[in-house]
Design a protein around this motif. Structure first.
Motif, PDB file in Angstrom:
ATOM      1  N   GLU A  26       0.607  -1.244   0.137  1.00 21.47           N
ATOM      2  CA  GLU A  26      -0.086   0.001   0.041  1.00 21.47           C
ATOM      3  C   GLU A  26       0.942   1.251   0.120  1.00 21.47           C
ATOM      4  O   GLU A  26       1.721   1.381   0.916  1.00 21.47           O
ATOM      5  CB  GLU A  26      -0.737   0.007   1.379  1.00 21.47           C
ATOM      6  N   LEU A  27       0.612   1.975  -0.899  1.00 18.16           N
ATOM      7  CA  LEU A  27       1.480   3.450  -1.244  1.00 18.16           C
ATOM      8  C   LEU A  27       0.797   4.368  -0.626  1.00 18.16           C
ATOM      9  O   LEU A  27      -0.253   4.766  -0.808  1.00 18.16           O
ATOM     10  CB  LEU A  27       2.107   3.418  -2.538  1.00 18.16           C
ATOM     11  N   PHE A  28       1.801   5.497  -0.153  1.00 20.48           N
ATOM     12  CA  PHE A  28       1.433   6.768   0.309  1.00 20.48           C
ATOM     13  C   PHE A  28       2.370   7.683  -0.405  1.00 20.48           C
ATOM     14  O   PHE A  28       3.502   7.783   0.207  1.00 20.48           O
ATOM     15  CB  PHE A  28       1.556   7.162   1.747  1.00 20.48           C
ATOM     16  N   ILE A  29       2.008   8.397  -1.516  1.00 25.34           N
ATOM     17  CA  ILE A  29       2.795   9.133  -2.395  1.00 25.34           C
ATOM     18  C   ILE A  29       2.847  10.532  -1.971  1.00 25.34           C
ATOM     19  O   ILE A  29       1.605  11.093  -1.953  1.00 25.34           O
ATOM     20  CB  ILE A  29       2.433   8.898  -3.795  1.00 25.34           C
ATOM     21  N   LEU A  30       4.057  11.216  -1.411  1.00 22.36           N
ATOM     22  CA  LEU A  30       3.848  12.632  -1.073  1.00 22.36           C
ATOM     23  C   LEU A  30       4.168  13.460  -2.381  1.00 22.36           C
ATOM     24  O   LEU A  30       5.075  13.300  -2.976  1.00 22.36           O
ATOM     25  CB  LEU A  30       4.983  12.826   0.034  1.00 22.36           C
ATOM     26  N   THR A  31       3.227  14.286  -2.444  1.00 22.31           N
ATOM     27  CA  THR A  31       3.292  15.183  -3.744  1.00 22.31           C
ATOM     28  C   THR A  31       2.767  16.651  -3.219  1.00 22.31           C
ATOM     29  O   THR A  31       2.020  16.843  -2.431  1.00 22.31           O
ATOM     30  CB  THR A  31       2.507  14.718  -4.886  1.00 22.31           C
ATOM     31  N   ARG A  32       3.691  17.741  -4.032  1.00 26.75           N
ATOM     32  CA  ARG A  32       2.935  19.093  -3.903  1.00 26.75           C
ATOM     33  C   ARG A  32       1.410  19.348  -4.410  1.00 26.75           C
ATOM     34  O   ARG A  32       0.880  20.392  -4.143  1.00 26.75           O
ATOM     35  CB  ARG A  32       3.958  19.953  -4.623  1.00 26.75           C
ATOM     36  N   ASN A  33       1.101  18.367  -5.352  1.00 27.18           N
ATOM     37  CA  ASN A  33      -0.136  18.677  -6.012  1.00 27.18           C
ATOM     38  C   ASN A  33      -0.992  17.340  -6.014  1.00 27.18           C
ATOM     39  O   ASN A  33      -1.019  16.588  -7.177  1.00 27.18           O
ATOM     40  CB  ASN A  33       0.094  18.817  -7.481  1.00 27.18           C
ATOM     41  N   PRO A  34      -1.440  17.001  -4.847  1.00 27.75           N
ATOM     42  CA  PRO A  34      -2.187  15.675  -4.611  1.00 27.75           C
ATOM     43  C   PRO A  34      -3.483  15.585  -5.474  1.00 27.75           C
ATOM     44  O   PRO A  34      -3.982  14.494  -5.603  1.00 27.75           O
ATOM     45  CB  PRO A  34      -2.416  15.541  -2.941  1.00 27.75           C
ATOM     46  N   ASP A  35      -4.304  17.194  -5.495  1.00 33.35           N
ATOM     47  CA  ASP A  35      -5.363  16.684  -6.329  1.00 33.35           C
ATOM     48  C   ASP A  35      -5.490  16.574  -7.494  1.00 33.35           C
ATOM     49  O   ASP A  35      -6.286  16.466  -8.307  1.00 33.35           O
ATOM     50  CB  ASP A  35      -6.159  18.386  -5.935  1.00 33.35           C
ATOM     51  N   LYS A  36      -4.095  16.886  -8.177  1.00 35.80           N
ATOM     52  CA  LYS A  36      -3.886  16.606  -9.568  1.00 35.80           C
ATOM     53  C   LYS A  36      -3.812  15.221 -10.357  1.00 35.80           C
ATOM     54  O   LYS A  36      -3.434  14.860 -11.464  1.00 35.80           O
ATOM     55  CB  LYS A  36      -2.889  17.586 -10.170  1.00 35.80           C
ATOM     56  N   GLN A  37      -3.335  14.355  -9.104  1.00 37.39           N
ATOM     57  CA  GLN A  37      -3.299  12.896  -9.504  1.00 37.39           C
ATOM     58  C   GLN A  37      -4.378  12.051  -9.592  1.00 37.39           C
ATOM     59  O   GLN A  37      -5.370  12.293  -9.193  1.00 37.39           O
ATOM     60  CB  GLN A  37      -2.394  12.339  -8.315  1.00 37.39           C
ATOM     61  N   SER A  38      -4.296  11.216 -10.487  1.00 34.14           N
ATOM     62  CA  SER A  38      -5.117  10.202 -11.079  1.00 34.14           C
ATOM     63  C   SER A  38      -5.516   9.080  -9.805  1.00 34.14           C
ATOM     64  O   SER A  38      -4.459   8.629  -9.152  1.00 34.14           O
ATOM     65  CB  SER A  38      -5.069   9.531 -12.179  1.00 34.14           C
TER      66      SER A  38
END
Length: 301
Positions: A26-38
């Motif tokens: 199970e992955l938790f990907i940290l990103t500056r733009n979480p809302d733009k990810q599919s």
């Protein structure tokens, strides 16, 4: 496992995520733009490194933290400002990752940090393994030293730390290969500089599998060279690339011309190190693409 990943939407991060999902993590990907990810099953995108972001509130109980974040060294001339950003992006991301871990009540067991073989000095005659103590004092060497030193602080919190020292990553849509292939596609490929400099390369799929393997083997820690077991000198590398692309390898590219065009960034192709992945080999890791021709055929098929 529950695994947090920074840089998980990048060139290496995307392939690594696919590999880890195959193993049921199970992955938790940290990103500056979480809302733009599919949206994706078994992946949660979490905001970080932006004002008000508190990723630690979502990560308690993770088993491992993989830090791949950092500005690419392959895209753009190395001005003094760009060098500053390359270093700062790595240190700031690593410091934030450690801050997050520090604030978790239930901390992960492992901290897997990206790194680079640029820590080893350029040499035509030497062979480097993880046991090698020589360190380069050029820009890349100093950057890696500072980066690893910062990541190593995770040990103070009781975590196992592995420094994944990437070689020249070969894959579709990123890394060094697309630029290296351009002269060949224009029928103008040939020896670069002396042609004797070593190219310690690795297929991107083996990067992902090597990191996954390191996660699973808790006795692997410290430096881990992520390079294929059969590095080649530039002239031989170019011949194989030309052969796979069906193009000649004939037109030399002088060092002075490259230095004029690329500045300090020319060190990426004019200098090199012969690096062997001794740790992975000694632990029984099997490369999917140990030989360059097979790796390039897989990419260009």
């Amino acid at each position: 496992m529950k695994i947090a990943i920074t840089g998980g939407t990048g060139f290496v991060g995307n392939v690594l995520s696919e590999e880890l999902l195959k193993h049921g993590h199970e992955l938790f990907i940290l990103t500056r733009n979480p809302d733009k990810q599919s949206a994706h099953e078994n992946i949660t995108f979490i905001g970080w490194m932006t004002e008000g972001a508190t990723p630690e509130t979502h990560l308690d109980g993770i088993n491992a933290f993989i830090n791949l974040a950092g500005e690419s060294i392959n895209s753009g001339r190395w001005t003094e400002e760009r060098k500053r950003r390359i270093l700062a992006s790595r240190i700031e991301a690593t410091q934030e990752a450690l801050r997050i871990i520090r604030n978790l009540e239930n901390k992960p067991a492992s901290f897997i940090n990206a790194s680079a073989i640029g820590i080893y000095p350029s040499s035509v005659s030497r062979t480097y393994t993880e046991a090698s103590t020589e360190q380069s004092e050029d820009f890349l060497g100093q950057t890696v030293q500072i980066w690893e030193r910062e990541a190593g602080r995770a040990r103070e919190m009781g975590l196992r730390v592995a420094f994944m020292r990437f070689g020249i990553v070969l894959g579709k849509g990123g890394g060094a290969l697309p630029k290296m292939a351009i002269p060949y596609k224009l029928f103008a490929g040939g020896p670069v500089g002396s042609g004797e400099q070593w190219m310690s390369w690795i297929h991107i799929q083996d990067i992902a599998k090597g990191i996954s393997y390191t996660l699973q083997h808790e006795d692997i820690e410290g430096p881990v060279n992520l390079t294929a077991p059969h590095p080649l000198q530039m002239n031989e590398f170019g011949k194989v690339l030309g052969e796979v692309l069906g193009r000649p390898h004939w037109l030399p590219v002088p060092s002075l011309a490259l230095k004029a065009a690329m500045g300090d960034m020319s060190t990426l192709v004019l200098d090199g190190q012969k690096v062997i992945p001794e740790v992975l080999l000694n632990h029984g890791f099997e490369f999917e693409y140990p030989d360059l021709k097979e790796a390039l055929q897989a990419i260009y098929k």
